[in-house]
Write a protein that holds these residues in place. Structure first.
Motif, PDB file in Angstrom:
ATOM      1  N   VAL A   1      41.851  42.984  47.295  1.00 57.88           N
ATOM      2  CA  VAL A   1      40.424  42.906  46.928  1.00 57.88           C
ATOM      3  C   VAL A   1      40.195  43.566  45.576  1.00 57.88           C
ATOM      4  N   ARG A   2      40.812  44.711  45.361  1.00 54.79           N
ATOM      5  CA  ARG A   2      40.609  45.433  44.099  1.00 54.79           C
ATOM      6  C   ARG A   2      41.173  44.635  42.927  1.00 54.79           C
ATOM      7  N   ALA A   3      42.325  44.003  43.159  1.00 53.66           N
ATOM      8  CA  ALA A   3      42.937  43.194  42.098  1.00 53.66           C
ATOM      9  C   ALA A   3      42.037  42.006  41.768  1.00 53.66           C
ATOM     10  N   ARG A   4      41.452  41.393  42.806  1.00 53.73           N
ATOM     11  CA  ARG A   4      40.563  40.241  42.564  1.00 53.73           C
ATOM     12  C   ARG A   4      39.337  40.671  41.751  1.00 53.73           C
ATOM     13  N   ARG A   5      38.791  41.839  42.098  1.00 56.59           N
ATOM     14  CA  ARG A   5      37.618  42.338  41.353  1.00 56.59           C
ATOM     15  C   ARG A   5      37.972  42.600  39.894  1.00 56.59           C
ATOM     16  N   ARG A   6      39.105  43.249  39.668  1.00 55.49           N
ATOM     17  CA  ARG A   6      39.503  43.578  38.291  1.00 55.49           C
ATOM     18  C   ARG A   6      39.798  42.299  37.505  1.00 55.49           C
ATOM     19  N   TYR A   7      40.399  41.318  38.191  1.00 55.90           N
ATOM     20  CA  TYR A   7      40.723  40.035  37.557  1.00 55.90           C
ATOM     21  C   TYR A   7      39.430  39.372  37.059  1.00 55.90           C
ATOM     22  N   LYS A   8      38.423  39.355  37.929  1.00 55.77           N
ATOM     23  CA  LYS A   8      37.136  38.743  37.591  1.00 55.77           C
ATOM     24  C   LYS A   8      36.509  39.468  36.390  1.00 55.77           C
ATOM     25  N   GLU A   9      36.527  40.799  36.475  1.00 53.13           N
ATOM     26  CA  GLU A   9      35.927  41.610  35.415  1.00 53.13           C
ATOM     27  C   GLU A   9      36.595  41.330  34.060  1.00 53.13           C
ATOM     28  N   LEU A  10      37.934  41.297  34.070  1.00 53.96           N
ATOM     29  CA  LEU A  10      38.666  41.108  32.809  1.00 53.96           C
ATOM     30  C   LEU A  10      38.526  39.682  32.273  1.00 53.96           C
ATOM     31  N   THR A  11      38.629  38.694  33.163  1.00 51.39           N
ATOM     32  CA  THR A  11      38.517  37.305  32.676  1.00 51.39           C
ATOM     33  C   THR A  11      37.094  37.041  32.168  1.00 51.39           C
ATOM     34  N   GLU A  12      36.100  37.659  32.800  1.00 49.28           N
ATOM     35  CA  GLU A  12      34.725  37.498  32.311  1.00 49.28           C
ATOM     36  C   GLU A  12      34.555  38.098  30.917  1.00 49.28           C
ATOM     37  N   LYS A  13      35.374  39.116  30.627  1.00 52.74           N
ATOM     38  CA  LYS A  13      35.302  39.739  29.286  1.00 52.74           C
ATOM     39  C   LYS A  13      36.142  38.967  28.272  1.00 52.74           C
ATOM     40  N   GLY A  14      36.806  37.897  28.728  1.00 50.84           N
ATOM     41  CA  GLY A  14      37.566  37.068  27.801  1.00 50.84           C
ATOM     42  C   GLY A  14      39.058  37.372  27.729  1.00 50.84           C
ATOM     43  N   PHE A  15      39.543  38.324  28.554  1.00 48.82           N
ATOM     44  CA  PHE A  15      40.973  38.621  28.543  1.00 48.82           C
ATOM     45  C   PHE A  15      41.728  37.561  29.344  1.00 48.82           C
TER      46      PHE A  15
END
Ligand code: DC
Length: 222
Positions: free
Chosen positions: A152-166
């Motif tokens: 779950v934590r990895a999914r949240r971080r993934y979303k956060e980073l991809t939303e920032k364009g990484f």
């Protein structure tokens, strides 16, 4: 003099503690200090200087003269390193592991904790980190330990980073989170632990709004 309130929020990365801390600070109109940003800025300093984050001798050479400032602009924390606003730069994925590595050094932790206590002494505040309830503010009025499963934590971080364009590889990100968890909870000095008197909340199956409401009603009834 009016009594100040201090809230400690600890837990591993991606557990939702920074989102919760930001909302609590708004609801209660108190200061929010993201202590992870300070370790991240210190790691950035090392990376910029070509110093390995685990090289204690080299890091101890700059830590006492570190030009790190936390400012509040339009209600949000801004992190300045050597006079430059690095609030975005410190979120870059390569800084995360370096921050975890540098945070294991005692000289770094002592310096960060001293700064954090100074900021927290003046005012009502919510601090989030790894050692707030156990070490930075052992007398905090409220202590919460926010956790969630690694997937779950990895999914949240993934979303956060991809939303920032990484561009991020999910499996690599998950492995990095596991490595950071290990690092942060196994370091010798002041590791990530649940303080004895902290209330544990597992946010794996909860929405953050629900957690904030639960924490708020707990605070209001004590
Ligand atoms: O919360 P964060 O992911 O921004 O924190 C980055 C790193 O800093 C984390 O891997 C461990 C370290 N850290 C710490 O050791 N103690 C704190 N109070 C906050 C962060």
């Amino acid at each position: 003099m009016q009594k100040t309130i201090k809230i400690a929020l600890d837990g591993p990365s991606g557990s939702g503690k920074s989102t919760i801390a930001k909302k609590l600070s708004k609801e209660l109109d108190i200061l929010y200090l993201d202590t992870g940003a300070m370790y991240r800025a210190t790691a950035l300093k090392a990376l910029k200087s070509g110093i390995a984050p685990k090289d204690e001798e080299a890091v101890s050479g700059f830590i006492n003269n570190l030009d790190l400032e936390i400012k509040y602009e339009n209600g949000s924390q801004q992190t300045y390193l050597d006079g430059e606003n690095v609030s975005d730069k410190i979120r870059e994925p390569q800084v995360s592991m370096a921050a975890s590595d540098i945070s294991s050094l005692k000289c770094v932790r002592l310096k960060m904790v001293e700064m954090q206590r100074k900021i927290a002494a003046k005012t009502s505040c919510v601090l989030d980190g790894r050692d707030i309830g156990s070490f930075v503010l052992p007398d905090a009025d409220y202590k919460f330990y926010i956790t969630a499963g690694v997937e779950v934590r990895a999914r949240r971080r993934y979303k956060e980073l991809t939303e920032k364009g990484f561009t991020v590889d999910f499996d690599k990100l998950k492995k990095e989170i596991e490595d950071r968890d290990y690092n942060d909870s196994h370091r010798e000095f002041s590791p990530l632990v649940k303080a004895k008197d902290a209330i544990e909340i597992d946010t794996s199956d909860l929405d953050i709004e629900g957690v904030v409401n639960a924490v708020m009603s707990y605070i209001k009834t004590r």
